[in-house]
Design a protein around this motif. Structure first.
Motif, PDB file in Angstrom:
ATOM      1  N   SER A  62       0.337   4.169  -0.731  1.00 40.83           N
ATOM      2  CA  SER A  62      -0.354   5.387  -0.297  1.00 40.83           C
ATOM      3  C   SER A  62      -0.074   5.703   1.173  1.00 40.83           C
ATOM      4  CB  SER A  62      -1.864   5.256  -0.522  1.00 40.83           C
ATOM      5  OG  SER A  62      -2.385   4.133   0.167  1.00 40.83           O
ATOM      6  N   TYR A  74       0.376   9.448   0.634  1.00 39.94           N
ATOM      7  CA  TYR A  74      -0.890  10.155   0.807  1.00 39.94           C
ATOM      8  C   TYR A  74      -0.693  11.600   1.291  1.00 39.94           C
ATOM      9  CZ  TYR A  74      -5.396  11.581   2.721  1.00 39.94           C
ATOM     10  OH  TYR A  74      -6.527  12.280   3.014  1.00 39.94           O
ATOM     11  N   TYR A  83       0.850  -1.204   0.000  1.00 44.34           N
ATOM     12  CA  TYR A  83       0.000   0.000   0.000  1.00 44.34           C
ATOM     13  C   TYR A  83       0.883   1.251   0.000  1.00 44.34           C
ATOM     14  CZ  TYR A  83      -3.365  -3.510   1.600  1.00 44.34           C
ATOM     15  OH  TYR A  83      -4.136  -4.636   1.706  1.00 44.34           O
ATOM     16  N   THR A  85       1.083  13.981  -1.234  1.00 47.05           N
ATOM     17  CA  THR A  85       0.192  14.251  -2.364  1.00 47.05           C
ATOM     18  C   THR A  85      -0.918  15.199  -1.966  1.00 47.05           C
ATOM     19  OG1 THR A  85       0.643  12.050  -3.258  1.00 47.05           O
ATOM     20  CG2 THR A  85      -1.279  13.208  -4.132  1.00 47.05           C
TER      21      THR A  85
END
Length: 434
Positions: A423, A427, A421, A430
């Motif tokens: 992200s 995350y 994962y 971003t």
């Protein structure tokens, strides 16, 4: 001369230099000179001069000595004692009770020190004697400290993330953002393992520590955490909100550390002198390593080893997951013999072209690399956190390594999770830059 033979000669030269006790910075410079000589490049002096200048004059690098100084100032305060006294009442009902203080104290102190060894040493001085006095398992007390001490490498502001950011030319502010969630993930994994271990041990996991606290006492204890929380919020919040660059935030951190030192009654002229001396010593050491690393990167480019390796890796047809698996093993083995910063500066010039070839995000790779280095910090024979804790406890190094082993696997679990994962890492950077 064949490039494979040159690479072999350089590896042998590097191993000989390192095992003979030559400084890492001088080793980097030495093998660069040998490599350039082997290809007949006679501009070694010019290349060393230009690479040295560009290595130490980058604006982003100015955050490094400031964050080191901030950690040196706080290292000499009663911060670790306040952390212990502030967290103990809150964690008194958790399975494992005060073992979690090791984990959370290291997590909080990591957010202001940026150093793995400083985190383990500072928190360990306070918590290990107290945990032993209250009858907690020596193995778990040492294990939680060894594992959680590595958080100083990951939780921003991290010195090693600054070094990676400079070496890989990745935004340091984005790296700091990327390290937040994985850092919290590691804290949760460490606490989860500690709680499960305590429950499974049953009576054997219990201690004579039956102290209870009222709600009012818990609120009073929380007040001791306010100064450090405010400092962390001011430093990291100013970066994440775009108010300050990492360098400006580091300057705020130094000023805040002096204020905090005065508030806690720990400020003294001798402490100020010692903090400056410690910051200068560590900053010069890292600066010299970065000069050697920058020169090595330049030399490797002239020799052509990174491109040759990247081409060879591409012919193997490895998937990104397979490449990450091989690199994990490679870095853990390398980290058994070198400190984390040396691992990064020694390998980035060779590894980053492979990573780029495999279309792996360099921001994500920086966090992955720090996690792997964290694993190596608690792996013998040269796990620096093991040496720090051995000095604190007087225990055999193998005993300390065995106690830290479950937390080694917890970091491995975190690496698997961020690989599956991505992200988890990407995350926040971003979201904050969109």
């Amino acid at each position: 001369m064949d490039i494979t033979l040159i690479g072999f000669i350089l590896v042998v030269a590097m191993l000989l230099m390192l095992t003979s006790g030559i400084w890492v910075a001088l080793t980097l410079t030495g093998i660069s000179i040998i490599g350039l000589q082997l290809i007949g490049n006679d501009s070694i002096g010019l290349l060393l001069g230009t690479s040295s200048w560009s290595a130490v004059t980058g604006w982003s690098l100015t955050a490094l000595p400031l964050f080191i100084w901030m950690g040196e100032i706080l290292f000499r305060t009663r911060l670790s004692q306040d952390l212990f006294e502030g967290l103990s009442p809150i964690l008194s009902r958790f399975p494992g009770k005060l073992l979690h203080v090791n984990i959370l104290s290291c997590g909080i102190f990591a957010a202001v020190s940026g150093s793995s060894a400083a985190t383990a040493a500072t928190i360990g001085r306070m918590t290990l004697p107290e945990l032993s006095r209250r009858g907690y398992s020596d193995t778990m007390a040492i294990g939680t400290l060894a594992g959680s001490g590595t958080l100083g490498l990951l939780i921003p502001p991290s010195i090693i993330l600054i070094v990676y950011g400079v070496s890989a030319e990745v935004s340091i502010a984005r790296l700091f953002l990327a390290g937040v969630v994985p850092g919290l993930l590691l804290i949760c994994l460490f606490m989860l393992f500690t709680a499960v271990w305590t429950i499974l041990q049953g009576r054997k996991g219990q201690t004579a520590d039956t102290e209870t606290f009222t709600f009012g006492q818990k609120i009073q204890a929380l007040k001791k955490l306010i100064p450090i929380v405010l400092l962390i919020g001011a430093v990291l919040g100013s970066i994440y909100q775009g108010i300050a660059t990492p360098t400006e935030a580091a300057a705020f951190g130094v000023a805040g550390s002096f204020i905090l030192s005065a508030v806690l009654g720990s400020f003294s002229i001798q402490g100020f002198i010692d903090s400056v001396a410690g910051a200068v010593k560590n900053s010069c050491m890292l600066g010299l390593i970065l000069v050697g690393a920058h020169f090595l990167t330049l030399a490797m480019g002239f020799i052509g080893i990174p491109n040759e390796l990247a081409t060879w890796i591409s012919t193997l047809g490895l998937s990104p997951f397979e490449l990450i698996l091989y690199l994990t093993v490679f870095f853990v083995v390398l980290g058994c013999f070198l400190d984390g910063i040396s691992v990064i500066v020694l390998t980035t010039s060779v590894v980053l072209p492979m990573v780029t070839q495999a279309n792996i995000d360099l921001l994500w790779f920086g966090i992955f690399l720090v996690l792997v280095v964290e694993m190596s910090q608690i792996t013998p024979p040269v796990g620096f956190n093991l040496f720090v804790i051995q000095a604190l406890t007087g225990k055999n190094i193998l005993y300390v390594a065995k106690a830290a082993l479950p937390f080694f696997f917890m970091i491995a679990v975190a690496i698997v999770l961020i690989t599956v994962y991505p992200s988890i890492v990407l995350y926040l950077p971003t979201m904050m830059t969109s």
